[in-house]
Design an enzyme around this catalytic site. Structure first.
Site, mmCIF file in Angstrom:
data_model
loop_
_atom_site.group_PDB
_atom_site.id
_atom_site.type_symbol
_atom_site.label_atom_id
_atom_site.label_comp_id
_atom_site.label_asym_id
_atom_site.label_seq_id
_atom_site.Cartn_x
_atom_site.Cartn_y
_atom_site.Cartn_z
ATOM 1 N N HIS A 307 0.713 -1.203 -0.084
ATOM 2 C CA HIS A 307 -0.108 0.294 0.753
ATOM 3 C C HIS A 307 1.082 1.455 0.296
ATOM 4 O O HIS A 307 2.050 1.423 0.584
ATOM 5 C CB HIS A 307 -0.956 0.208 1.276
ATOM 6 C CG HIS A 307 -1.987 1.109 1.658
ATOM 7 N ND1 HIS A 307 -2.301 2.489 1.570
ATOM 8 C CD2 HIS A 307 -3.102 0.427 0.802
ATOM 9 C CE1 HIS A 307 -3.061 2.984 1.103
ATOM 10 N NE2 HIS A 307 -3.717 1.944 0.212
ATOM 11 N N ASP A 364 -7.758 -5.831 -0.170
ATOM 12 C CA ASP A 364 -8.208 -5.966 -0.886
ATOM 13 C C ASP A 364 -7.908 -7.535 -0.954
ATOM 14 O O ASP A 364 -8.645 -8.169 -1.712
ATOM 15 C CB ASP A 364 -8.185 -5.944 -2.512
ATOM 16 C CG ASP A 364 -9.120 -4.485 -2.394
ATOM 17 O OD1 ASP A 364 -9.762 -4.427 -2.181
ATOM 18 O OD2 ASP A 364 -8.025 -3.621 -3.357
HETATM 19 N N1 CMC Z 1 3.932 -7.575 -4.680
HETATM 20 C C1 CMC Z 1 5.639 -7.714 -4.308
HETATM 21 N N2 CMC Z 1 6.423 -6.390 -4.775
HETATM 22 C C2 CMC Z 1 5.882 -5.156 -4.350
HETATM 23 C C3 CMC Z 1 4.019 -4.737 -4.147
HETATM 24 C C4 CMC Z 1 3.505 -6.552 -4.206
HETATM 25 N N3 CMC Z 1 2.225 -6.565 -4.416
HETATM 26 N N4 CMC Z 1 3.888 -4.065 -4.276
HETATM 27 C C5 CMC Z 1 4.749 -3.070 -4.350
HETATM 28 N N5 CMC Z 1 6.065 -4.098 -4.469
HETATM 29 C C6 CMC Z 1 7.564 -3.810 -4.632
HETATM 30 C C7 CMC Z 1 7.561 -2.669 -5.423
HETATM 31 O O1 CMC Z 1 8.511 -3.328 -6.354
HETATM 32 C C8 CMC Z 1 8.927 -1.998 -4.835
HETATM 33 O O2 CMC Z 1 9.875 -2.395 -4.958
HETATM 34 P P1 CMC Z 1 11.556 -2.273 -4.788
HETATM 35 O O3 CMC Z 1 11.772 -1.531 -4.042
HETATM 36 O O4 CMC Z 1 12.424 -3.420 -5.427
HETATM 37 O O5 CMC Z 1 11.776 -1.563 -6.667
HETATM 38 C C9 CMC Z 1 8.277 -1.936 -3.441
HETATM 39 O O6 CMC Z 1 8.093 -2.761 -3.172
HETATM 40 C C10 CMC Z 1 7.490 -0.562 -3.310
HETATM 41 O O7 CMC Z 1 6.919 -0.923 -4.394
HETATM 42 P P2 CMC Z 1 5.963 0.530 -5.416
HETATM 43 O O8 CMC Z 1 5.283 -0.171 -6.391
HETATM 44 O O9 CMC Z 1 7.208 1.651 -5.228
HETATM 45 O O10 CMC Z 1 4.928 1.353 -4.100
HETATM 46 P P3 CMC Z 1 4.318 2.182 -4.350
HETATM 47 O O11 CMC Z 1 3.397 2.742 -2.903
HETATM 48 O O12 CMC Z 1 3.781 3.043 -4.885
HETATM 49 O O13 CMC Z 1 2.705 0.952 -4.722
HETATM 50 C C11 CMC Z 1 0.693 -0.077 -4.502
HETATM 51 C C12 CMC Z 1 1.661 0.668 -3.694
HETATM 52 C C13 CMC Z 1 -0.444 -0.191 -3.896
HETATM 53 C C14 CMC Z 1 -0.120 0.361 -5.628
HETATM 54 C C15 CMC Z 1 1.313 -1.659 -4.704
HETATM 55 O O14 CMC Z 1 1.732 -2.264 -3.453
HETATM 56 C C16 CMC Z 1 0.969 -2.565 -5.418
HETATM 57 O O15 CMC Z 1 0.237 -3.128 -7.147
HETATM 58 N N6 CMC Z 1 0.325 -3.661 -4.875
HETATM 59 C C17 CMC Z 1 -0.602 -5.134 -5.448
HETATM 60 C C18 CMC Z 1 -2.219 -4.136 -5.925
HETATM 61 C C19 CMC Z 1 -2.927 -3.750 -4.803
HETATM 62 O O16 CMC Z 1 -3.344 -4.957 -4.084
HETATM 63 N N7 CMC Z 1 -3.187 -2.620 -4.777
HETATM 64 C C20 CMC Z 1 -4.669 -2.666 -4.115
HETATM 65 C C21 CMC Z 1 -4.568 -1.458 -3.093
HETATM 66 S S1 CMC Z 1 -5.303 -1.480 -1.250
HETATM 67 C C22 CMC Z 1 -6.970 -0.904 -1.918
HETATM 68 C C23 CMC Z 1 -6.826 0.466 -2.711
HETATM 69 O O17 CMC Z 1 -6.455 1.841 -2.098
HETATM 70 O O18 CMC Z 1 -7.060 0.721 -3.203
#
Ligand code: CMC
EC number: 2.3.3.16
Length: 424
Positions: A307, A364
């Protein structure tokens, strides 16, 4: 208004010092007012709004490190277990939980508006039956703007308030009809003797052939709680979209349709659907370990994990997990996908890849499993999220319009061609 702390940040640019005022809210980090940077000929740069507070708000507070989510000051677990969804709606919209009298009055108002104009039902026919339900929702909710545009005045408090009630009341009808349309069943009209969640389940699952259809109270309670857990979440992508669209003075139903579009993506509300698809793909517990290897080599993401704000745990996920256990045991369901989900969770929570990156199950991860147990098809999961979040979106739209606001207009760091001439 936020309070000036008297503290200032000083930015030194080309030998000149710019003093930037610092403001405090009631909770959370102070903010640095960067407006004066513009006069120096610079923009601030923060793609993804990682460090940007886009507005002032009194609705929802999140402390991502501590796993705290408050609506108007009340913790989400208390609201989910001690208040109904409609009470939470009243709270988000008005700022206070309703008294018994206000509650009855609000419920009656919502009941009064559950029907949609009969012409709205014709919009569905333009869609293919196999259209994704979120595509249909974007269309039919946007279409409501055509029914409430002439005579609508965004400056008029009464007009704004009735818009919020109409949206909360009509969104379950449109969501249930979207489902009925995609499976080819006739639309079921709302029943105002039922509670909000019961009425939604009734419109989803009753048919004209089954006149005595009774909604299972366990499922209605779980549905109500799922709605509450999704009701609002501060300035997330879809809420910010609604605010941005609303900042132009656009029709509020069109703004909500914009919010629905933003929610659809798998990084946001579409994650609940993506979780179930992922569990289907993994298939069984012995495939979990190889799947996790793919996650760690970044071939795939573990959907339902991570998140932008929560870096400890998602407090909604905690209540959702408890609800999930309650529903499955009350219904006597022994879902192998739940076992799979638990194994994924167990491995992820003990794996350094996830620990180092502070990745925890989000709301989720569990919601899909309960929705499945309730009988909601996977493609409708994000629609349920949109239904529940409509009150949050319209609360933010109301808040924005009840004070001074500016059109949202970010700038950019331009990296394209410099000026050149057409040569022919
Ligand atoms: N699985 C594997 N690795 C992950 C995931 C994941 N679900 N989420 C983040 N990472 C890794 C990412 O690859 C990165 O690694 P590195 O530092 O080596 O490059 C690190 O963790 C930080 O991730 P980020 O993409 O910079 O984080 P963000 O804050 O930009 O993204 C997020 C947040 C929710 C978009 C992302 O965690 C994600 O895509 N999760 C899966 C989708 C999901 O479950 N979304 C629902 C969110 S809750 C409901 C809502 O409020 O909408």
């Amino acid at each position: 208004m936020s309070e000036a702390t008297g503290k200032k940040a000083v930015l030194e640019l080309d030998g000149k010092k710019i003093e930037l005022p610092i403001y405090s809210g009631t909770l959370g980090p102070d903010v640095i007012d960067v407006k004066d940077v513009l006069a120096s000929g610079h923009f601030t740069f923060d793609p993804g709004f990682m460090a940007t507070a886009s507005c002032e708000s009194k609705i929802t507070f999140i402390d991502g490190d501590k796993g705290i989510l408050l609506h108007r000051g009340y913790p989400i677990d208390q609201l989910a277990t001690q208040a109904s969804y409609l009470e939470t709606c009243y709270l988000l919209l008005s700022g206070e939980l309703p008294t018994a009298e206000q509650k009855t009055d609000f419920e009656n108002k919502v009941r009064n508006h559950t029907m949609v104009h009969d012409q709205v039902s014709r919009f569905f026919n333009g869609f293919r039956r196999d259209a994704h339900p979120m595509a249909v929702m974007c269309g039919v909710v946007g279409a409501l703007s055509a029914f409430y545009h002439n005579g609508f005045d965004v400056e008029n408090v009464d007009h704004r308030e009735i818009t919020a009630v109409r949206l909360v009341a009509k969104i379950p009808t449109l969501a249930a009809w979207t489902y009925k349309y995609t499976i080819g069943q006739p639309f079921v009209y709302p029943r105002n003797d039922l509670s909000y969640a019961e009425n939604f389940l009734y419109m989803m699952f009753a048919t004209p052939a089954d006149r005595d259809y009774k909604v299972n109270p366990i499922l209605a309670k779980a549905m109500d709680r799922i709605f509450t857990l999704h009701a609002d979440h501060e300035q997330n992508a879809s809420t910010s979209t609604v605010r941005l669209a609303g900042s132009t003075g656009a029709n509020p139903y069109a703004c909500i349709a914009a919010g629905i579009a933003a929610l659809w993506g798998p990084a946001h509300g579409g994650a609940n659907e993506a979780v179930l698809k992922m569990l289907d793909e993994i298939g069984s517990v012995e495939n979990v370990a190889p799947f996790m290897e793919k996650v760690k080599t970044k071939e795939v993401k573990l959907m339902g994990f991570g998140h932008r704000v929560y870096k400890n745990f998602d407090p909604r996920a905690k209540v959702m997990k408890e609800t999930c256990d309650e529903v499955l045991s009350a219904l006597g369901i022994n879902d192998p996908q739940l076992e799979l989900a638990m194994e994924l969770e167990r491995i992820a929570l003990s794996d350094p890849y996830f620990i180092e990156r502070k990745l925890y199950p989000n709301v989720d991860f569990y919601s899909g499993i309960i929705l499945k147990a309730i009988g909601i098809p996977t493609e409708m999961f994000t629609v349920i999220f949109a239904l529940a979040r409509t009150v949050g979106w319209i609360s933010h739209w109301l808040e924005m319009h009840s004070g001074p606001y500016k059109i949202g207009r970010p700038r950019q760091l331009y990296t394209g061609s410099t000026q050149r001439d057409i040569k022919r």
